[in-house]
Write a protein that holds these residues in place. Structure first.
Motif, PDB file in Angstrom:
ATOM      1  N   VAL A 278     -41.473  16.017  19.411  1.00  0.00           N
ATOM      2  CA  VAL A 278     -41.903  15.070  18.380  1.00  0.00           C
ATOM      3  C   VAL A 278     -42.840  15.769  17.392  1.00  0.00           C
ATOM      4  CG1 VAL A 278     -43.234  12.967  17.933  1.00  0.00           C
ATOM      5  CG2 VAL A 278     -41.608  13.030  19.837  1.00  0.00           C
ATOM      6  N   ILE A 279     -43.770  16.565  17.938  1.00  0.00           N
ATOM      7  CA  ILE A 279     -44.731  17.279  17.095  1.00  0.00           C
ATOM      8  C   ILE A 279     -44.009  18.294  16.199  1.00  0.00           C
ATOM      9  CG2 ILE A 279     -46.692  18.878  17.096  1.00  0.00           C
ATOM     10  CD1 ILE A 279     -47.546  17.447  19.771  1.00  0.00           C
ATOM     11  N   ALA A 280     -43.046  19.010  16.776  1.00  0.00           N
ATOM     12  CA  ALA A 280     -42.282  19.999  16.007  1.00  0.00           C
ATOM     13  C   ALA A 280     -41.510  19.321  14.873  1.00  0.00           C
ATOM     14  CB  ALA A 280     -41.328  20.755  16.924  1.00  0.00           C
ATOM     15  N   GLU A 281     -40.964  18.140  15.167  1.00  0.00           N
ATOM     16  CA  GLU A 281     -40.221  17.377  14.150  1.00  0.00           C
ATOM     17  C   GLU A 281     -41.166  16.940  13.031  1.00  0.00           C
ATOM     18  OE1 GLU A 281     -37.690  13.236  13.893  1.00  0.00           O
ATOM     19  OE2 GLU A 281     -38.029  14.103  15.881  1.00  0.00           O
ATOM     20  N   ALA A 282     -42.341  16.451  13.400  1.00  0.00           N
ATOM     21  CA  ALA A 282     -43.334  16.016  12.409  1.00  0.00           C
ATOM     22  C   ALA A 282     -43.778  17.200  11.551  1.00  0.00           C
ATOM     23  CB  ALA A 282     -44.538  15.390  13.114  1.00  0.00           C
ATOM     24  N   ALA A 283     -44.004  18.346  12.204  1.00  0.00           N
ATOM     25  CA  ALA A 283     -44.426  19.549  11.487  1.00  0.00           C
ATOM     26  C   ALA A 283     -43.356  19.978  10.486  1.00  0.00           C
ATOM     27  CB  ALA A 283     -44.720  20.676  12.471  1.00  0.00           C
ATOM     28  N   GLY A 284     -42.110  19.928  10.925  1.00  0.00           N
ATOM     29  CA  GLY A 284     -40.995  20.296  10.057  1.00  0.00           C
ATOM     30  C   GLY A 284     -40.927  19.395   8.832  1.00  0.00           C
ATOM     31  N   LYS A 285     -41.049  18.099   9.064  1.00  0.00           N
ATOM     32  CA  LYS A 285     -41.019  17.131   7.957  1.00  0.00           C
ATOM     33  C   LYS A 285     -42.200  17.351   7.004  1.00  0.00           C
ATOM     34  CE  LYS A 285     -37.656  14.099   7.638  1.00  0.00           C
ATOM     35  NZ  LYS A 285     -36.560  15.044   7.452  1.00  0.00           N
ATOM     36  N   ALA A 286     -43.383  17.584   7.575  1.00  0.00           N
ATOM     37  CA  ALA A 286     -44.589  17.788   6.755  1.00  0.00           C
ATOM     38  C   ALA A 286     -44.388  18.966   5.805  1.00  0.00           C
ATOM     39  CB  ALA A 286     -45.806  18.013   7.649  1.00  0.00           C
ATOM     40  N   LYS A 287     -43.788  20.038   6.330  1.00  0.00           N
ATOM     41  CA  LYS A 287     -43.556  21.226   5.506  1.00  0.00           C
ATOM     42  C   LYS A 287     -42.429  20.986   4.502  1.00  0.00           C
ATOM     43  CE  LYS A 287     -43.149  23.819   9.172  1.00  0.00           C
ATOM     44  NZ  LYS A 287     -42.962  24.935  10.120  1.00  0.00           N
ATOM     45  N   GLU A 288     -41.406  20.264   4.949  1.00  0.00           N
ATOM     46  CA  GLU A 288     -40.217  20.014   4.137  1.00  0.00           C
ATOM     47  C   GLU A 288     -40.580  19.338   2.819  1.00  0.00           C
ATOM     48  OE1 GLU A 288     -36.457  17.127   4.719  1.00  0.00           O
ATOM     49  OE2 GLU A 288     -36.926  18.381   6.464  1.00  0.00           O
ATOM     50  N   PHE A 289     -41.397  18.283   2.875  1.00  0.00           N
ATOM     51  CA  PHE A 289     -41.704  17.596   1.617  1.00  0.00           C
ATOM     52  C   PHE A 289     -43.135  17.817   1.150  1.00  0.00           C
ATOM     53  CE2 PHE A 289     -42.441  14.052   4.652  1.00  0.00           C
ATOM     54  CZ  PHE A 289     -43.755  13.791   4.339  1.00  0.00           C
ATOM     55  N   GLY A 290     -43.822  18.783   1.753  1.00  0.00           N
ATOM     56  CA  GLY A 290     -45.165  19.123   1.294  1.00  0.00           C
ATOM     57  C   GLY A 290     -46.157  17.988   1.437  1.00  0.00           C
ATOM     58  N   ALA A 291     -46.357  17.524   2.668  1.00  0.00           N
ATOM     59  CA  ALA A 291     -47.330  16.458   2.927  1.00  0.00           C
ATOM     60  C   ALA A 291     -48.705  16.898   2.414  1.00  0.00           C
ATOM     61  CB  ALA A 291     -47.403  16.155   4.420  1.00  0.00           C
ATOM     62  N   ARG A 292     -49.424  15.975   1.784  1.00  0.00           N
ATOM     63  CA  ARG A 292     -50.770  16.298   1.307  1.00  0.00           C
ATOM     64  C   ARG A 292     -51.784  16.177   2.430  1.00  0.00           C
ATOM     65  NH1 ARG A 292     -52.030  13.171  -4.168  1.00  0.00           N
ATOM     66  NH2 ARG A 292     -51.930  11.511  -2.627  1.00  0.00           N
ATOM     67  N   THR A 293     -51.542  15.213   3.315  1.00  0.00           N
ATOM     68  CA  THR A 293     -52.431  15.003   4.453  1.00  0.00           C
ATOM     69  C   THR A 293     -51.595  14.658   5.669  1.00  0.00           C
ATOM     70  OG1 THR A 293     -54.074  14.076   2.940  1.00  0.00           O
ATOM     71  CG2 THR A 293     -54.472  13.729   5.280  1.00  0.00           C
ATOM     72  N   VAL A 294     -51.997  15.186   6.817  1.00  0.00           N
ATOM     73  CA  VAL A 294     -51.381  14.815   8.082  1.00  0.00           C
ATOM     74  C   VAL A 294     -52.486  14.203   8.941  1.00  0.00           C
ATOM     75  CG1 VAL A 294     -50.161  15.637  10.135  1.00  0.00           C
ATOM     76  CG2 VAL A 294     -49.691  16.691   7.903  1.00  0.00           C
ATOM     77  N   LEU A 295     -52.384  12.903   9.192  1.00  0.00           N
ATOM     78  CA  LEU A 295     -53.379  12.224  10.030  1.00  0.00           C
ATOM     79  C   LEU A 295     -52.958  12.315  11.490  1.00  0.00           C
ATOM     80  CD1 LEU A 295     -54.002   8.880   8.078  1.00  0.00           C
ATOM     81  CD2 LEU A 295     -55.306  11.006   7.956  1.00  0.00           C
ATOM     82  N   VAL A 296     -53.919  12.618  12.344  1.00  0.00           N
ATOM     83  CA  VAL A 296     -53.671  12.656  13.783  1.00  0.00           C
ATOM     84  C   VAL A 296     -54.577  11.596  14.408  1.00  0.00           C
ATOM     85  CG1 VAL A 296     -53.717  14.091  15.858  1.00  0.00           C
ATOM     86  CG2 VAL A 296     -53.106  15.112  13.669  1.00  0.00           C
TER      87      VAL A 296
END
Length: 108
Positions: free
Chosen positions: A26-44
């Motif tokens: 799940v974390i790897a998928e989230a990381a991939g998506k964050a990089k894919e569209f250039g997330a400005r912030t990732v909240l944990v």
């Protein structure tokens, strides 16, 4: 404001901050998506169920949040955009697995 672009739920066993293979995926998928569209912030956002003391759950929540933070970083997310929010014991009174989790929220 920033729009939520995705929410990924990472579940934990009771009183545990150990990442299962499912959780790591799940974390790897989230990381991939964050990089894919250039997330400005990732909240944990860390949560704990209402089992056990509030102090223990706060500690557990902070540990879980840190573990997910480290894993996101390892999966290539820029640590400067990751925000840890250990929410502690969630007050739904629900002692089920639903509260034993960390939400990864992608904002763009």
């Amino acid at each position: 404001g920033a729009a939520e672009a995705g929410r990924y739920l990472v579940y934990f066993n009771e009183f545990s901050a150990f990442l299962s293979p499912d959780a790591q995926n799940v974390i790897a998928e989230a990381a991939g998506k964050a990089k894919e569209f250039g997330a400005r912030t990732v909240l944990v956002q860390g949560r704990a169920s209402a089992t056990g003391s509030a102090a223990a759950n706060q500690y557990l929540t902070e540990t879980r949040t840190q573990v997910v933070y480290d894993a996101l970083q390892k999966d290539g997310v820029d640590p400067t955009i990751i925000r840890q929010q250990p929410l502690g014991q969630t007050t739904t009174g629900d002692t089920t697995v639903m509260d034993r989790r960390v939400d990864i929220v992608l904002l763009r």
